[in-house]
Design a protein around this motif. Sequence first.
Motif, PDB file in Angstrom:
ATOM      1  N   GLU A   4       1.194  -1.129  -0.382  1.00  0.00           N
ATOM      2  CA  GLU A   4      -0.065   0.338   0.248  1.00  0.00           C
ATOM      3  C   GLU A   4       1.162   0.976   0.024  1.00  0.00           C
ATOM      4  OE1 GLU A   4      -0.355  -2.125   2.344  1.00  0.00           O
ATOM      5  OE2 GLU A   4      -2.393  -3.195   1.524  1.00  0.00           O
ATOM      6  N   ALA A   5       1.823   1.133   1.102  1.00  0.00           N
ATOM      7  CA  ALA A   5       2.733   2.274   0.799  1.00  0.00           C
ATOM      8  C   ALA A   5       3.457   2.297  -0.463  1.00  0.00           C
ATOM      9  CB  ALA A   5       4.151   2.257   1.897  1.00  0.00           C
ATOM     10  N   LYS A   6       3.663   1.383  -0.988  1.00  0.00           N
ATOM     11  CA  LYS A   6       4.517   1.763  -2.216  1.00  0.00           C
ATOM     12  C   LYS A   6       3.774   2.511  -3.674  1.00  0.00           C
ATOM     13  CE  LYS A   6       8.125  -2.465  -2.131  1.00  0.00           C
ATOM     14  NZ  LYS A   6       8.439  -3.478  -2.390  1.00  0.00           N
ATOM     15  N   THR A   7       2.105   2.182  -3.727  1.00  0.00           N
ATOM     16  CA  THR A   7       1.627   2.255  -4.444  1.00  0.00           C
ATOM     17  C   THR A   7       0.879   4.132  -3.905  1.00  0.00           C
ATOM     18  OG1 THR A   7       0.223   0.582  -4.722  1.00  0.00           O
ATOM     19  CG2 THR A   7      -0.716   2.178  -5.196  1.00  0.00           C
ATOM     20  N   THR A   8       0.502   4.292  -2.610  1.00  0.00           N
ATOM     21  CA  THR A   8       0.708   5.676  -1.788  1.00  0.00           C
ATOM     22  C   THR A   8       1.791   6.725  -2.607  1.00  0.00           C
ATOM     23  OG1 THR A   8      -0.844   5.009  -0.736  1.00  0.00           O
ATOM     24  CG2 THR A   8      -0.043   6.716  -0.030  1.00  0.00           C
ATOM     25  N   LEU A   9       2.879   6.729  -1.842  1.00  0.00           N
ATOM     26  CA  LEU A   9       3.938   7.421  -2.292  1.00  0.00           C
ATOM     27  C   LEU A   9       4.143   8.172  -3.355  1.00  0.00           C
ATOM     28  CD1 LEU A   9       6.672   5.352   0.453  1.00  0.00           C
ATOM     29  CD2 LEU A   9       5.756   8.046   0.596  1.00  0.00           C
ATOM     30  N   SER A  11       2.176   8.818  -5.274  1.00  0.00           N
ATOM     31  CA  SER A  11       0.605   9.451  -5.963  1.00  0.00           C
ATOM     32  C   SER A  11       0.959  11.046  -4.576  1.00  0.00           C
ATOM     33  CB  SER A  11      -0.553   9.128  -6.265  1.00  0.00           C
ATOM     34  OG  SER A  11      -0.376   8.507  -4.987  1.00  0.00           O
ATOM     35  N   MET A  12       1.584  10.758  -3.527  1.00  0.00           N
ATOM     36  CA  MET A  12       1.489  11.854  -2.472  1.00  0.00           C
ATOM     37  C   MET A  12       2.246  13.286  -3.365  1.00  0.00           C
ATOM     38  SD  MET A  12       2.336  10.223   1.110  1.00  0.00           S
ATOM     39  CE  MET A  12       1.933  11.014   1.462  1.00  0.00           C
TER      40      MET A  12
END
Length: 218
Positions: A4-9, A11-12
Amino acid sequence: MTPEAKTTLPSMRVSYEAGALDETFLADTWHEQLQLWFDEAVGAELPEPNAMVLATADADGMPSSRTVLCKGFDERGLVLFTNYTSAKSHDLSATRVAAATFPWYAMQRQVNVRGEVEKVRSDETAEYWAQRPRGSQLGAWASPQSRVVTGRPALQSALTGIERRFADAEKVPVPPHWGGWRIRPDVVEFWQGRPDRLHDRLRFRREGESFTVERLAP
């Protein structure tokens, strides 16, 4: 790192639209401009507006950084106080240079200062020391800053010993191993976030006894 973190970072991101920085409205000197922005940071009630990230390197070039508190600035530079036996002081003594950044995220601003360092005069240290709370003064005597300790009880024991030592003293003296450093800027960059990552970067760069102003590409 979680999936989830790999996906979120990636796009932040935030669109910086809080302000602009133009040469027309820049103060005549770097310290006057810093005072203007600092006053606005205080007025905006930012937490610890005088906090700055201090970057140093040791004699072998190994870098390190930490957050410290700026306790004064004027045309001579920025001042911080610390233990002269600390890791940062060893770095500063070895290389005589440093960089510091005020990270005013909430205002989408930062100020970066780079230059040579010098120890402040003993009378300047004494003047600031007298303004410190007694607890902070005693802590400066008790802490072997940056050294390995066996645990929290060892620090508390050292503090208790110092409290006894100065129990009858109206004023706690300045430790011989404690004082101030001044960063004497060669470069001071004012950064204002702008939309589409086309940020405003205006730099005061030392040329002899004066400074020239330059705009940098973001």
